[in-house]
Design an enzyme around this catalytic site. Structure first.
Site, short mmCIF file in Angstrom:
data_model
loop_
_atom_site.label_atom_id
_atom_site.label_comp_id
_atom_site.label_asym_id
_atom_site.label_seq_id
_atom_site.Cartn_x
_atom_site.Cartn_y
_atom_site.Cartn_z
N LYS A 69 2.84 26.46 -12.81
CA LYS A 69 2.39 25.08 -12.62
C LYS A 69 3.60 24.17 -12.48
O LYS A 69 4.49 24.17 -13.35
CB LYS A 69 1.54 24.67 -13.82
CG LYS A 69 0.56 23.57 -13.56
CD LYS A 69 -0.35 23.43 -14.79
CE LYS A 69 -1.35 22.32 -14.63
NZ LYS A 69 -2.00 22.01 -15.92
C1 E4P Z 1 -5.01 20.48 -16.07
O1 E4P Z 1 -4.43 21.16 -15.28
C2 E4P Z 1 -4.54 19.15 -16.47
O2 E4P Z 1 -3.31 19.24 -17.09
C3 E4P Z 1 -5.56 18.51 -17.38
O3 E4P Z 1 -6.85 18.67 -16.80
C4 E4P Z 1 -5.28 17.06 -17.68
O4 E4P Z 1 -6.39 16.49 -18.35
P1 E4P Z 1 -6.29 15.10 -19.13
O5 E4P Z 1 -6.04 14.02 -18.13
O6 E4P Z 1 -7.64 14.95 -19.79
O7 E4P Z 1 -5.16 15.23 -20.11
#
Ligand code: E4P
Length: 217
Positions: free
Chosen positions: A83
């Site tokens: 990622k």
């Molecule tokens: C996933 O890949 C993201 O990091 C995550 O969905 C972020 O979610 P949030 O905005 O609720 O922290």
């Protein structure tokens, strides 16, 4: 539509995985902090548990260092997805690491133009953050629709991984506009099964059943 679980909590992943609800997992530095686990150890455990892609995020900000971290994360298991943040350095790292045959999830996407760049850099997944756009009074779902249109216009194979999902309505809207994947916290996925009329109907059936005085087994 594929379901990824947005957590690094092993028990929660295992519960949903046993039901066949888990096509993959996403984590980020905040979720690693919340889990209290070592990133390398918990990523390995999750990769052993689920068959699908498991996103593990780099924390370096400069492309060469991102590439080094990404290569280390990729060694954990075959189903690791590296990622990377949607910055210029992240895109450089995406180009190199995808060219080496790794799955890449480009994260922190807040515009269709960013999504276009990620696809051109070879991303396997693009993660538009719906909830965080809603938080600032923008419509996160408009972004999903725009990316869908652009990717379809040009035949990009990058999958739209709708992230920052906060509600069951987000999940339904993503399905309607054609997101390839949603990643949601375990509690949101479990809430998809609930409906007040289901509960009301069940309560009535139980009351009436008790009055029959019967038992099935
Ligand atoms: C996933 O890949 C993201 O990091 C995550 O969905 C972020 O979610 P949030 O905005 O609720 O922290």
């Amino acid at each position: 539509m594929k379901f990824f679980v947005d957590t690094a909590e092993i028990d929660a992943i295992a519960e949903l995985n046993d039901l066949g609800m888990v096509d993959g997992v996403t984590t980020n530095p905040s979720l690693i902090l919340k889990s209290g686990r070592d990133i390398l150890e918990v990523t390995k455990e999750i990769c052993d548990l689920v068959d699908g892609p498991v996103s593990a995020e780099v924390v370096a900000l400069e492309s060469d260092a991102m590439i080094e971290e990404g290569r280390k994360l990729a060694k954990i298991a075959d189903n690791v997805t590296i990622k990377l943040p949607l910055t210029w350095d992240g895109l450089k790292a995406c180009k190199v690491l995808s060219g080496e045959g790794n799955m890449i999830n480009v994260t922190l996407c807040f515009s269709a133009n960013q999504a276009l760049l990620a696809a051109k850099a070879g991303a396997t997944f693009i993660s538009p953050f719906i909830g965080r756009l809603d938080d600032i009074n923008l419509d996160g779902m408009d972004l999903i629709e725009d990316i869908r249109t652009i990717y379809d216009n040009y035949g990009f194979e990058t999958e739209i991984l709708a992230a920052s999902i906060r509600s069951v309505n987000h999940v339904q809207q993503c399905a309607l506009v054609g997101a390839d994947v949603i990643t949601a916290p375990p509690e949101v996925i479990k809430k998809l099964a609930t409906h007040p009329l289901t509960q009301a109907g069940l309560d009535q059936f139980m009351k009436d059943w008790a009055k029959t005085g019967q038992s099935i087994v």
